[in-house]
Enzyme design. Structure first.
Site, short mmCIF file in Angstrom:
data_model
loop_
_atom_site.label_atom_id
_atom_site.label_comp_id
_atom_site.label_asym_id
_atom_site.label_seq_id
_atom_site.Cartn_x
_atom_site.Cartn_y
_atom_site.Cartn_z
N ASP A 75 -1.22 8.23 -4.31
CA ASP A 75 0.05 7.56 -4.06
C ASP A 75 1.18 8.57 -4.24
O ASP A 75 1.35 9.15 -5.32
CB ASP A 75 0.20 6.40 -5.04
CG ASP A 75 1.47 5.60 -4.79
OD1 ASP A 75 1.57 4.96 -3.73
OD2 ASP A 75 2.36 5.63 -5.65
N THR A 90 5.88 6.66 1.16
CA THR A 90 6.52 7.71 0.37
C THR A 90 6.04 9.10 0.79
O THR A 90 6.85 10.04 0.90
CB THR A 90 6.25 7.50 -1.12
OG1 THR A 90 4.84 7.38 -1.34
CG2 THR A 90 6.91 6.23 -1.61
N THR A 91 4.75 9.24 1.02
CA THR A 91 4.22 10.55 1.42
C THR A 91 4.77 10.96 2.78
O THR A 91 5.15 12.12 2.99
CB THR A 91 2.69 10.52 1.44
OG1 THR A 91 2.20 10.13 0.16
CG2 THR A 91 2.12 11.89 1.79
N ASP A 96 2.04 -1.75 -3.54
CA ASP A 96 2.58 -1.24 -2.27
C ASP A 96 2.47 -2.29 -1.18
O ASP A 96 3.39 -2.47 -0.37
CB ASP A 96 1.83 0.02 -1.85
CG ASP A 96 2.19 1.23 -2.71
OD1 ASP A 96 3.14 1.12 -3.51
OD2 ASP A 96 1.52 2.26 -2.59
#
Length: 558
Positions: A61, A94-95, A396
């Site tokens: 994550d 997010t990545t 998420d």
């Protein structure tokens, strides 16, 4: 007048200017993106983070990795803020957001080497970002808040690659049920109403959605019932104990008769408090403070189950779920102050034969509640690390399903939006005058970094994947993306790979904001405390750990 420049900084201050400052900041930003690049996609790899105490976090994550890493560079912190913003706004992506920011910085460095001024780069990036958002809006497909099938695909896409694949269908269904139950009248989602709890033991397949509130507090008296039907609930902000004397005062009794009289007065006071509770019709008491043993015994004899020293969050959740009014004075207590639960039952969470001890052998479930949207996702798992990663995946998913319901728009996954945006930007660049055109083209190239990384992490040829996807999109197949398992190009909606529109637009906005801020910096000066208000100060976000010389490092995590 003396010759030479005037020195205005103290001897202890350090300064890095011009090309050196930009290069240092760009390098730090790219380093953050490279650190988490391999975690992207369904086949992304995990990272193991170990702190000085030996505690281990295993995850892929993005925001978890960045928050846990020991990063000591201010420009790197700006990139981490990209992930933090993405997490708070939508919960996933997010990545991807960080990888985009890193690619924008890398391409900006190439432009700077061509003597393109930072202002031109920033203007081109801003223009490109506006174009991309328009492209995403045109690509988006509407989704109905009641369309469970699409919402399950949205939830499943967010979970993919995060250790939850074995039970993805079950967990996705639970998330959708929980989020749909938490939709307010105005169409927004009360995510605080969806609580995720984890209990060790059993397998992920044993996870479930509990319609109600899980309450892990033991009754004050062992003779109190754990089972109630049609229960009236009192949330009491006080003690059920005898009022204490003033500080320092002492009570002295001369003989046994006086002692007995003193005890009887205390018990009479306690009995009055219990009587008020019983007369109001309460079956359950959730108290902030302590409960005297004598009062607890009387409550048990009256069939009332009481819990003492319950923390504020739990009391608030019980009050909201049951519709109870939090009462601070039992003399003012009325039946209207009580909440309601159709059932209060004990729930055995784990088998005592399991070696690993959970926090609680059992829990109490307040169910059949008058307040809609109150539920708990109960996660099971065999190990701490597995369960923690599954919980991150579920959280998420809650975020992206909420975003899909609130916005009513979804996009295909698998790199399809990025390729479509890249094509649109290259076309848009032809209409942009001056050196900003090069920045728009650089933005288009940066957008291809996500699909490229997705293919690489899945073990497929990135160049072939990009060429084939570009050709298909150029031919009008706007929803075609890469299947990470097979490497084939497939229609993403048919393959069930779906993301909320907000995931992409937020990623673009936050990545561009961070990248352009870093690009515009041409001077880095060490500072003392920076004033952030009239009466408030905080330490500077500038170079930690002793000046500019250490700013190129990324702490122990890099």
């Amino acid at each position: 007048m003396a010759d030479g420049p005037m020195v205005v900084l103290s001897d202890e201050s350090q300064r890095t200017s011009g090309e050196d400052a930009r290069s240092m900041n760009l390098e730090a930003g790219r380093a953050v993106a490279e650190t988490i690049r391999t975690t992207l996609g369904p086949r992304g790899m995990d990272k193991m983070l170990v702190d000085q105490g030996g505690n281990v976090v295993i995850t892929n994550d993005g925001v978890t990795l960045l928050e846990e890493m020991d990063v000591d560079h201010p420009a790197a912190d700006m990139i981490i803020d990209v992930a933090t913003t993405q997490e708070s706004e939508v919960g996933d992506g997010t990545t991807s957001a960080v990888i985009l920011a890193g690619a924008l910085l890398s391409n900006a460095e190439d432009l700077l080497e061509q003597d393109i001024h930072p202002t031109s780069i920033v203007a081109g990036y801003r223009h490109a970002a506006e174009t991309v958002v328009d492209v995403f809006d045109d690509m988006a497909t509407e989704v109905d808040p009641d369309d469970e099938e699409v919402l399950k695909q949205v939830a499943g896409t967010a979970m993919t690659g995060k250790g939850a694949e074995t039970a993805k269908d079950l967990l996705s269904s639970m998330v959708v049920s929980a989020v749909q139950a938490a939709v307010r009248e105005d169409g927004t989602v009360d995510q605080d109403a969806v609580v995720v709890r984890q209990f060790y033991g059993a397998s992920i397949d044993d996870s479930e959605f509990v319609d109600g509130v899980l309450f892990d507090v033991e009754p004050v008296n062992q003779n109190m019932s754990r089972e109630h039907q049609d229960a009236n609930v009192l949330v009491y902000e006080g003690d059920i104990e005898v009022s204490e004397t003033n500080v320092g005062a002492e009570a002295t009794v001369g003989d046994m008769d006086e002692l007995q009289s003193f005890v009887e007065r205390e018990q009479s006071e306690l009995a009055d408090m219990v009587d008020r509770i019983v007369e109001a019709g309460a079956d359950i008491v959730v108290a902030d403070g302590g409960i005297d043993e004598y009062a607890a015994e009387r409550l048990a004899n009256e069939g009332v189950t009481a819990y003492r020293r319950v923390d504020g969050n739990k009391r608030e959740r019980i009050a909201q779920a049951t519709g109870a009014t939090r009462v601070g004075d039992l003399e003012a207590l009325t039946e209207e102050d009580l909440g309601f639960a159709g059932s209060v039952t004990e729930r055995i969470i784990r088998d005592k034969t399991v070696r690993r001890q959970a926090d609680h052998e059992s829990t109490t479930v307040f169910g059949d509640l008058p307040t809609e949207g109150v539920g708990t996702i109960l996660l099971r798992g065999g190990t701490e690390h597995v369960l923690d990663e599954v919980e991150r995946a579920v959280v998420d998913s809650i975020g992206v399903v909420s975003a899909a319901i609130e916005d009513g728009s979804v996009l295909p996954g698998g790199g399809a939006p990025e390729i479509e945006a890249s094509l649109a930007l290259r076309e848009e660049a032809d209409s942009v005058e001056g050196r900003e055109q090069l920045a728009v083209e650089a933005f288009a190239e940066a957008f291809e970094d996500g699909p490229r990384t997705l293919a690489e992490n899945a073990g497929h040829d990135a160049i072939d994947a990009l060429v084939d996807m570009t050709a298909r999109h150029d031919a009008g197949d706007v929803n075609v993306g890469i299947d990470a398992d097979t490497g084939e190009l497939v229609e993403m909606f048919e393959d069930g790979v779906v993301e909320p529109l907000r995931v992409k637009t937020t990623a673009v906005d936050s990545a561009v904001d961070a990248a352009t801020m870093i690009i515009r910096i041409d001077d880095v000066i060490s500072a003392g405390d920076l004033s952030v208000g009239d009466d408030e100060e905080e330490e500077a976000g500038g170079p930690p750990g002793g000046g500019m010389g250490g700013m190129g490092g990324m702490g122990g995590a890099m």
